[in-house]
Design an enzyme around this catalytic site. Sequence first.
Site, short mmCIF file in Angstrom:
data_model
loop_
_atom_site.label_atom_id
_atom_site.label_comp_id
_atom_site.label_asym_id
_atom_site.label_seq_id
_atom_site.Cartn_x
_atom_site.Cartn_y
_atom_site.Cartn_z
CB VAL A 2 32.31 29.62 33.34
CG1 VAL A 2 33.20 28.30 32.69
CG2 VAL A 2 32.86 30.85 33.07
CB CYS A 144 38.88 35.43 30.30
SG CYS A 144 38.36 36.57 31.70
CD GLU A 196 40.65 39.77 35.21
OE1 GLU A 196 40.42 39.51 36.53
OE2 GLU A 196 40.33 39.50 34.40
CG HIS A 237 37.78 40.01 28.61
ND1 HIS A 237 36.62 40.28 28.76
CD2 HIS A 237 38.00 39.41 29.50
CE1 HIS A 237 36.21 39.91 30.06
NE2 HIS A 237 37.02 39.36 30.57
CG ASN A 322 34.26 37.59 28.16
OD1 ASN A 322 33.92 37.67 27.16
ND2 ASN A 322 33.64 37.64 29.41
N1 LIG Z 1 38.16 37.67 35.87
C1 LIG Z 1 37.65 38.04 34.65
C2 LIG Z 1 37.02 36.72 34.07
C3 LIG Z 1 37.89 35.61 33.28
O1 LIG Z 1 38.26 34.60 33.72
C4 LIG Z 1 36.68 38.77 34.67
O2 LIG Z 1 36.44 39.26 35.67
O3 LIG Z 1 36.52 39.40 33.32
#
Ligand SMILES: N[C@@H](CC=O)C(=O)O
Length: 347
Positions: A2, A144, A196, A237, A322
């Site tokens: 990122v 994301c 998640e 995603h 994402n």
């Molecule tokens: N946690 C997510 C990342 C997004 O912020 C992932 O693992 O894809």
Amino acid sequence: MVGQRFVQLLDQHPWFEVTAIAASKNSAGKTYEESVQGRWKMAGPIPEPVKTIVVQDASQVEEFASQVDFIFCAVDMSKDQIKALEEAYAKTGTPVISNNSAHRWTPDVPMVIPEINPDHIGVIEAQRKRLGTKTGFIAVKPNCSIQSYVPALHALLDFKPEKVVASTYQAISGAGKNFTDWPEMLDNVIPYIGGEEEKSEQEPLRIWGSLQNGEIVKASSPLITTQCIRVPVTDGHLATVFVSFENKPSKEEIITRWREFKGRPQELGLPSAPQQFITYFEEENRPQTKLDRDIERGMGVSVGRLREDSIYDYKFVGLSHNTLRGAAGGAVLIAELLKAEGYIQAK
Ligand SMILES: N[C@@H](CC=O)C(=O)O
């Protein structure tokens, strides 16, 4: 990864310039180019202007903060350490726009998707009082995964969505990896991403929450359940979504709402705002991760395959990039909104 996206997106940005970079003590003293040697994962080269910036020690808060107007933060530390670090920077009077999850549930910290809940930045006044600063604050972006279905549902809130089932098919860049450093993902699907599902179910309710007495109070509906799966794609995603409404709209009404949806970034003409936030595809085999993740420079959201369901009212597929819309691009858009609304200023 990122951090690298931030550096790439901010190269040639019309409003912002990267003037300083900080990281852990281990990287401090190296040039940015040396610090990412062998680990640069973006498609293009390292932007020239940042190559020679000497990385500083992020724990030297006062010294680093004095050199910048505001900070983008994406770090790999414990939640408590991140909370303390971001608050220390905010207390110096420096705005912090964070990609981290540590402050997503701090009641007076706005968690923002600029097209959806720009009004939440109003909570910053209460946060500033708590932190004892007139100019500093923390604002965060959500996880994301939710950006692949929350925008599409948001455009339909008038019809009162009651129940949502979403399964996300998440790219390996979401874990900061590519296929070279995660060969296990080749020809494979892993049905677990730590933490998640909780984020994917709860964070939309905070995005749809309201500002009350100096804090964001989360919404109580719709009920959301999710399954989050890691799939062998580099970026993007994708989500499959089932939804039932209190007032069921027609298919035409839904598609019209998606196509006509505009938010504050479009009204303000922010530099990173997509012109078309939600794109609906009529083709049966769209959106596709590889074909459609870069729509609107990776800042748009694609939806398709809207059809009636035999158990829920409708089902559809959503897709968002994402690391662009879902991470660094989303954070840059928040910073643009905050600058346009007067919360970020040159020191
Ligand atoms: N946690 C997510 C990342 C997004 O912020 C992932 O693992 O894809």
